[in-house]
Design a protein around this motif. Structure first.
Motif, PDB file in Angstrom:
ATOM      1  N   SER A  72       0.817  -1.219   0.000  1.00 36.64           N
ATOM      2  CA  SER A  72       0.000   0.000   0.000  1.00 36.64           C
ATOM      3  C   SER A  72       0.845   1.261   0.000  1.00 36.64           C
ATOM      4  CB  SER A  72      -0.949  -0.009   1.198  1.00 36.64           C
ATOM      5  OG  SER A  72      -0.221  -0.037   2.395  1.00 36.64           O
ATOM      6  N   LEU A  73       2.098   1.152  -0.367  1.00 37.40           N
ATOM      7  CA  LEU A  73       3.028   2.286  -0.301  1.00 37.40           C
ATOM      8  C   LEU A  73       2.638   3.435  -1.219  1.00 37.40           C
ATOM      9  CD1 LEU A  73       5.546   3.231   1.122  1.00 37.40           C
ATOM     10  CD2 LEU A  73       6.906   2.181  -0.662  1.00 37.40           C
ATOM     11  N   GLN A  75      -0.270   4.678  -1.906  1.00 39.37           N
ATOM     12  CA  GLN A  75      -1.550   5.316  -1.575  1.00 39.37           C
ATOM     13  C   GLN A  75      -1.349   6.356  -0.474  1.00 39.37           C
ATOM     14  OE1 GLN A  75      -4.408   2.253  -0.817  1.00 39.37           O
ATOM     15  NE2 GLN A  75      -3.634   0.996  -2.479  1.00 39.37           N
ATOM     16  N   MET A  76      -0.682   7.445  -0.829  1.00 46.55           N
ATOM     17  CA  MET A  76      -0.324   8.456   0.165  1.00 46.55           C
ATOM     18  C   MET A  76      -1.479   9.378   0.532  1.00 46.55           C
ATOM     19  SD  MET A  76       2.745   7.873   1.091  1.00 46.55           S
ATOM     20  CE  MET A  76       2.470   6.140   0.883  1.00 46.55           C
ATOM     21  N   SER A  77      -2.550   9.380  -0.218  1.00 47.26           N
ATOM     22  CA  SER A  77      -3.688  10.254   0.109  1.00 47.26           C
ATOM     23  C   SER A  77      -4.511   9.690   1.270  1.00 47.26           C
ATOM     24  CB  SER A  77      -4.580  10.463  -1.107  1.00 47.26           C
ATOM     25  OG  SER A  77      -5.083   9.220  -1.554  1.00 47.26           O
ATOM     26  N   ASN A  78      -4.391   8.407   1.538  1.00 47.03           N
ATOM     27  CA  ASN A  78      -5.092   7.768   2.649  1.00 47.03           C
ATOM     28  C   ASN A  78      -4.185   7.832   3.887  1.00 47.03           C
ATOM     29  OD1 ASN A  78      -6.093   5.899   4.547  1.00 47.03           O
ATOM     30  ND2 ASN A  78      -7.051   4.691   2.927  1.00 47.03           N
ATOM     31  N   ALA A  79      -4.606   8.591   4.903  1.00 47.97           N
ATOM     32  CA  ALA A  79      -3.768   8.829   6.082  1.00 47.97           C
ATOM     33  C   ALA A  79      -3.442   7.537   6.830  1.00 47.97           C
ATOM     34  CB  ALA A  79      -4.447   9.816   7.012  1.00 47.97           C
ATOM     35  N   ARG A  82      -0.923   5.572   4.774  1.00 45.61           N
ATOM     36  CA  ARG A  82       0.356   6.289   4.785  1.00 45.61           C
ATOM     37  C   ARG A  82       1.088   6.048   6.109  1.00 45.61           C
ATOM     38  NH1 ARG A  82      -1.309  11.273   3.841  1.00 45.61           N
ATOM     39  NH2 ARG A  82      -1.366  11.804   6.042  1.00 45.61           N
ATOM     40  N   SER A  85       2.294   2.277   6.060  1.00 45.02           N
ATOM     41  CA  SER A  85       3.206   1.885   4.984  1.00 45.02           C
ATOM     42  C   SER A  85       4.448   2.762   4.878  1.00 45.02           C
ATOM     43  CB  SER A  85       2.475   1.891   3.639  1.00 45.02           C
ATOM     44  OG  SER A  85       2.121   3.209   3.268  1.00 45.02           O
ATOM     45  N   LEU A  86       4.412   3.984   5.408  1.00 48.67           N
ATOM     46  CA  LEU A  86       5.567   4.868   5.268  1.00 48.67           C
ATOM     47  C   LEU A  86       6.005   5.488   6.596  1.00 48.67           C
ATOM     48  CD1 LEU A  86       7.571   6.345   3.372  1.00 48.67           C
ATOM     49  CD2 LEU A  86       5.881   8.175   3.234  1.00 48.67           C
ATOM     50  N   GLU A  87       5.099   6.194   7.255  1.00 51.96           N
ATOM     51  CA  GLU A  87       5.483   6.968   8.437  1.00 51.96           C
ATOM     52  C   GLU A  87       5.945   6.086   9.595  1.00 51.96           C
ATOM     53  OE1 GLU A  87       2.079   9.355   9.292  1.00 51.96           O
ATOM     54  OE2 GLU A  87       2.305  10.579   7.489  1.00 51.96           O
ATOM     55  N   ARG A 133       4.503   7.644  16.279  1.00 51.52           N
ATOM     56  CA  ARG A 133       4.104   6.943  15.059  1.00 51.52           C
ATOM     57  C   ARG A 133       3.496   5.586  15.300  1.00 51.52           C
ATOM     58  NH1 ARG A 133       2.380  10.016  11.954  1.00 51.52           N
ATOM     59  NH2 ARG A 133       2.482  11.329  13.742  1.00 51.52           N
TER      60      ARG A 133
END
Length: 140
Positions: A72-73, A75-79, A82, A85-87, A133
């Motif tokens: 899901s990396l 799909q940055m518009s979905n908090a 995000r 998968s990233l933060e 996080r």
């Protein structure tokens, strides 16, 4: 397998956070009371280091088998996606790097006050980053 790793990652997080918080509190108390840095203090910090590194390894495995991780990396518009998968992985990796730096720096220091201060700063920053996080909605 995914559910087991996810539950293990969540369960181990409690232990890792407890060890890290204990190490930070011990370092702050040692620094403020100007006590001598002992083998017990070193072991407390070492267990926190081991606990967070183990959590990192479990998290990396989970990242690659989880539908909320690598897949899901983009799909940055979905908090929520995000965060998972990233933060969460990136900030926690930075936190564990800070914790590792704190451990490495303390070995070069001779003064007890400096050792406690190093642990308080680096482990404390790592703890704050980790707490910032955590996907709390997935924990409760």
């Amino acid at each position: 397998m995914y559910n087991f790793i996810k539950e293990f990652h969540s369960g181990w997080a409690y232990l890792a956070l407890l060890l890290l918080a204990f190490a930070v509190i011990n370092a702050i108390l040692g620094f403020t009371s100007k006590k001598e840095f002992t083998a017990k203090d070193r072991k407390i910090a070492l267990f926190a280091l081991i606990g967070t590194h183990t959590q990192l390894l479990i998290g990396l495995i989970l990242y690659f088998v989880s539908p909320l991780g690598k897949d899901s990396l983009g799909q940055m518009s979905n908090a929520a996606l995000r965060l998972t998968s990233l933060e969460h992985p990136l900030i926690n990796l930075i936190a564990i790097v800070l914790i590792t730096i704190g451990w490495s720096k303390h070995k070069k220091l001779i003064n007890s006050e400096a050792k406690f201060k190093t642990f308080a700063i680096f482990y404390g920053l790592g703890l704050l980053l980790i707490l910032s996080r955590i996907p709390w909605n997935l924990w409760f």
